[in-house]
Each structure stands twice: as C-alpha cells, then as structure tokens.
Scaffold this active site. Structure first.
Site, PDB file in Angstrom:
ATOM      1  N   ASP A 179      -8.475 -14.800 -10.829  1.00  0.00           N
ATOM      2  CA  ASP A 179      -8.965 -14.789  -9.451  1.00  0.00           C
ATOM      3  C   ASP A 179     -10.431 -15.250  -9.464  1.00  0.00           C
ATOM      4  O   ASP A 179     -11.265 -14.660 -10.150  1.00  0.00           O
ATOM      5  CB  ASP A 179      -8.840 -13.362  -8.897  1.00  0.00           C
ATOM      6  CG  ASP A 179      -9.258 -13.249  -7.451  1.00  0.00           C
ATOM      7  OD1 ASP A 179     -10.383 -13.666  -7.120  1.00  0.00           O
ATOM      8  OD2 ASP A 179      -8.454 -12.728  -6.644  1.00  0.00           O
ATOM      9  N   ARG A 216       0.819  -1.217   0.000  1.00  0.00           N
ATOM     10  CA  ARG A 216       0.000   0.000   0.000  1.00  0.00           C
ATOM     11  C   ARG A 216       0.847   1.259   0.000  1.00  0.00           C
ATOM     12  O   ARG A 216       0.389   2.333   0.379  1.00  0.00           O
ATOM     13  CB  ARG A 216      -0.975  -0.025   1.182  1.00  0.00           C
ATOM     14  CG  ARG A 216      -1.857  -1.246   1.094  1.00  0.00           C
ATOM     15  CD  ARG A 216      -3.032  -1.248   2.021  1.00  0.00           C
ATOM     16  NE  ARG A 216      -3.677  -2.559   1.963  1.00  0.00           N
ATOM     17  CZ  ARG A 216      -4.586  -2.898   1.060  1.00  0.00           C
ATOM     18  NH1 ARG A 216      -5.003  -2.033   0.174  1.00  0.00           N
ATOM     19  NH2 ARG A 216      -5.093  -4.108   1.059  1.00  0.00           N
ATOM     20  N   HIS A 249     -13.011 -10.620  -0.604  1.00  0.00           N
ATOM     21  CA  HIS A 249     -12.744 -12.058  -0.522  1.00  0.00           C
ATOM     22  C   HIS A 249     -13.410 -12.659   0.715  1.00  0.00           C
ATOM     23  O   HIS A 249     -13.612 -11.973   1.696  1.00  0.00           O
ATOM     24  CB  HIS A 249     -11.232 -12.319  -0.438  1.00  0.00           C
ATOM     25  CG  HIS A 249     -10.474 -11.763  -1.594  1.00  0.00           C
ATOM     26  ND1 HIS A 249      -9.113 -11.772  -1.666  1.00  0.00           N
ATOM     27  CD2 HIS A 249     -10.896 -11.180  -2.744  1.00  0.00           C
ATOM     28  CE1 HIS A 249      -8.723 -11.217  -2.793  1.00  0.00           C
ATOM     29  NE2 HIS A 249      -9.781 -10.835  -3.464  1.00  0.00           N
ATOM     30  N   ASP A 307     -14.945  -6.198  -4.791  1.00  0.00           N
ATOM     31  CA  ASP A 307     -13.782  -7.057  -4.543  1.00  0.00           C
ATOM     32  C   ASP A 307     -13.634  -7.334  -3.052  1.00  0.00           C
ATOM     33  O   ASP A 307     -12.863  -6.670  -2.363  1.00  0.00           O
ATOM     34  CB  ASP A 307     -12.534  -6.361  -5.097  1.00  0.00           C
ATOM     35  CG  ASP A 307     -11.295  -7.224  -4.963  1.00  0.00           C
ATOM     36  OD1 ASP A 307     -11.411  -8.371  -4.491  1.00  0.00           O
ATOM     37  OD2 ASP A 307     -10.209  -6.749  -5.336  1.00  0.00           O
ATOM     38  N   TYR A 353      -0.731  -2.174  -4.712  1.00  0.00           N
ATOM     39  CA  TYR A 353      -2.084  -1.786  -5.134  1.00  0.00           C
ATOM     40  C   TYR A 353      -2.136  -0.350  -5.662  1.00  0.00           C
ATOM     41  O   TYR A 353      -3.124   0.047  -6.279  1.00  0.00           O
ATOM     42  CB  TYR A 353      -3.063  -1.926  -3.967  1.00  0.00           C
ATOM     43  CG  TYR A 353      -3.258  -3.351  -3.521  1.00  0.00           C
ATOM     44  CD1 TYR A 353      -3.892  -4.265  -4.369  1.00  0.00           C
ATOM     45  CD2 TYR A 353      -2.825  -3.798  -2.281  1.00  0.00           C
ATOM     46  CE1 TYR A 353      -4.075  -5.582  -3.985  1.00  0.00           C
ATOM     47  CE2 TYR A 353      -3.004  -5.113  -1.883  1.00  0.00           C
ATOM     48  CZ  TYR A 353      -3.634  -5.997  -2.740  1.00  0.00           C
ATOM     49  OH  TYR A 353      -3.813  -7.297  -2.353  1.00  0.00           O
ATOM     50  N   GLU A 399      -6.115 -15.853  -0.971  1.00  0.00           N
ATOM     51  CA  GLU A 399      -5.849 -14.489  -0.496  1.00  0.00           C
ATOM     52  C   GLU A 399      -6.904 -14.142   0.534  1.00  0.00           C
ATOM     53  O   GLU A 399      -7.656 -13.179   0.384  1.00  0.00           O
ATOM     54  CB  GLU A 399      -5.919 -13.494  -1.650  1.00  0.00           C
ATOM     55  CG  GLU A 399      -4.787 -13.579  -2.643  1.00  0.00           C
ATOM     56  CD  GLU A 399      -4.978 -12.591  -3.772  1.00  0.00           C
ATOM     57  OE1 GLU A 399      -6.080 -12.580  -4.373  1.00  0.00           O
ATOM     58  OE2 GLU A 399      -4.056 -11.831  -4.047  1.00  0.00           O
TER      59      GLU A 399
END
Ligand SMILES: [Zn+2]
Ligand SMILES: [Zn+2]
Length: 278
Positions: free
Chosen positions: A178, A40, A230, A228, A72, A260
């Site tokens: 993914d 990050r 997870h 997004d 990211y 992830e």
C-alpha cells in the site's frame, strides 16, 4: 499482457457481490477489490449458490481481475485466546468465500502486538494453522504492509520477511503493498530515486516476486506520520507524481493495483493515475 499494473479500484458490493464488476466498468477500473462480507463485523451470511453463480458469471463476462480484503477485526497477532480463535475462524471463512467465488487473492493485515517478535511469531503460527485447515485452498493470502499505527505489525519490511520466512515462503502467501502505508511508515516515494530505494530495500529483505497486488492511495499525513488515512491521488502528501514510477514499472506488469479512496471518487482518481502512464 499489460505493460504495467492493472489500475483499478475497491468497489462496493451493495446490492450483491456481482455488482462490483458493473461498477468497475462504469469507473473504468482494470482490476477490483471487494469485501466478500462486512469488513467491520465478525459474522457473515453464508454465500448462497445464487451469489456464487452471479459473481462467477460477471467475473467471466467483465474479465476484470479481482481480489478480496479481509475483515478489519481479524488480529492474527492477538495473545487473547478468544480473539485469536475468532480471528482464525474469520480468516478461514474469508478464504472459503474467495475459493467459492474464484477470487484468487485475499489481503489481510498482519495484526497487532506490543512485542514485535512475539507478535510476528503468533501471526505466522495463525496463518499456518488456517492453511492446515484448508490445505487445498487455491486462494493466495497477501500480507499488507501497514502504516505503523499503534502496535500494528507489518510496517517494516523485516516484519513481512519474518512472517514469510517462518512459514518457509510458501506459494499460498504473498504481499500487497500500500503506497499510503509505505509513506506513512517512512518510505519516501515522492521522487523516482526514493521509489527505487524503497523497492531495492524491499527486494533485498522480502523479494519483489512476493508482491502480488498494490493499494494505490495518497496519504493525508506527512512522511513517517504512522497514521493510516488515505487521500485522493494528488491531494495528499505523496502527490500525483509519486505514482508515476509505479504505474510504469514493467516488473509489476499485470498485477492488480487498486484505489482505496472514498466511494464515488473512483472515476477522478483513476483518471489521475492513468494520466501518469507513458
Ligand atoms: Zn488494508
Ligand atoms: Zn490504509
């Protein structure tokens, strides 16, 4: 050669990059993904000789295939000259870190742009420029399909194909798929038929040979949610059964496929996936 994908996990590098391998062994991961720097942030401390030696020694000892996920913050689709320059420099740095460590695969999100075709052209141009700076890098850059959140590029297979085609489908590029992002962007993987239809479409538009890695994540939101987020395997909207065709698909034998999910959930999630292997 393994019969199927190498079911593994993203592992923390707290305390040193080399520590990811011991964590993977503790969790029973057959492949690992790491961040080689703060995911990050823009800045990174240069790798020291000790970092590189310790990592290479552990990689050779553990014999667990690895991949890296890029920061990211990188946006290869940005129109802003400042962000674009920072993104190119950051991707080049990620590439050099992988080269030094001997990590063969680097996953990056294509980027964001309000106008799809323009954005895709910018992404392809940026990748080409980074490659021109490092023409002999042995690391393969993998474009990850995205959930389709906001103006993110790469949620359609056509997006991935457009970037690959613009660069002539070179050997230094590939794709990381993914499962959460597929589902969030509208591909229904919940049945074997849905899985086959999705892969057929991918094979037609992109080509199965482009797939070099997977991210194995359940999805918090419903089909096509474009969010997004997870979830642990079996606890999301995809469900554990959705992973059965993929973990047994011989076409992807030997490819790394990493979870992830939250740190600390690896053992349970890996067990859930392995239970699906015939
Ligand atoms: Zn990612
Ligand atoms: Zn994600």
């Amino acid at each position: 050669m393994a019969k199927g994908i190498l079911i593994g996990a993203h592992e923390s590098v707290a305390g040193g990059l080399f520590k990811a391998f011991a964590r993977a062994e503790e969790h029973g991961a057959a492949s690992i993904q790491i961040f080689t720097k703060n995911a990050r942030g823009w800045k990174s401390k240069p790798l020291t000789e000790e970092d590189v030696e310790a990592f290479r020694a552990e990689a050779a000892r553990a014999r667990i295939p690895s991949l890296s996920h890029a920061s990211y913050l990188i946006n290869l689709g940005s129109e802003d000259a400042g962000i674009r320059a920072k993104s190119l420099d950051a991707l080049e740095d990620e590439l050099l870190r992988c080269d030094a460590l001997g990590v063969p695969l680097l996953v990056v999100h294509p980027g964001t742009h309000g106008v799809r075709d323009r954005g895709l052209a910018l992404v392809a141009e940026a990748l080409g420029e980074v490659r021109r700076r490092q023409p002999r890098s042995p690391t393969r850059i993998l474009l990850e399909n995205t959930a389709g959140q906001g103006s993110s590029l790469g949620c359609r297979f056509e997006d991935l194909a457009a970037i690959l085609d613009a660069l002539g489908r070179p050997g230094w590029l590939g794709v990381c798929l993914d499962t959460c992002h597929l589902f969030a962007s509208g591909f229904d993987l919940r049945t074997p038929r849905g899985y086959e239809e999705t892969l057929d479409r991918f094979a037609t538009l992109v080509g199965l040979e482009q797939v070099r890695a997977f991210h194995l994540n359940d999805c918090k939101g419903p089909l096509g949610c474009r969010v997004d987020r997870h979830e642990d395997i079996g606890k999301g909207q995809l469900g554990a059964k959705a992973f059965e065709p993929l973990v047994n698909d011989g076409r992807f034998a030997g490819l790394p496929a990493v979870l992830e999910t939250e740190e600390g959930s690896q053992i349970e999630n890996l067990a859930a996936l392995r239970a699906l292997v015939h």
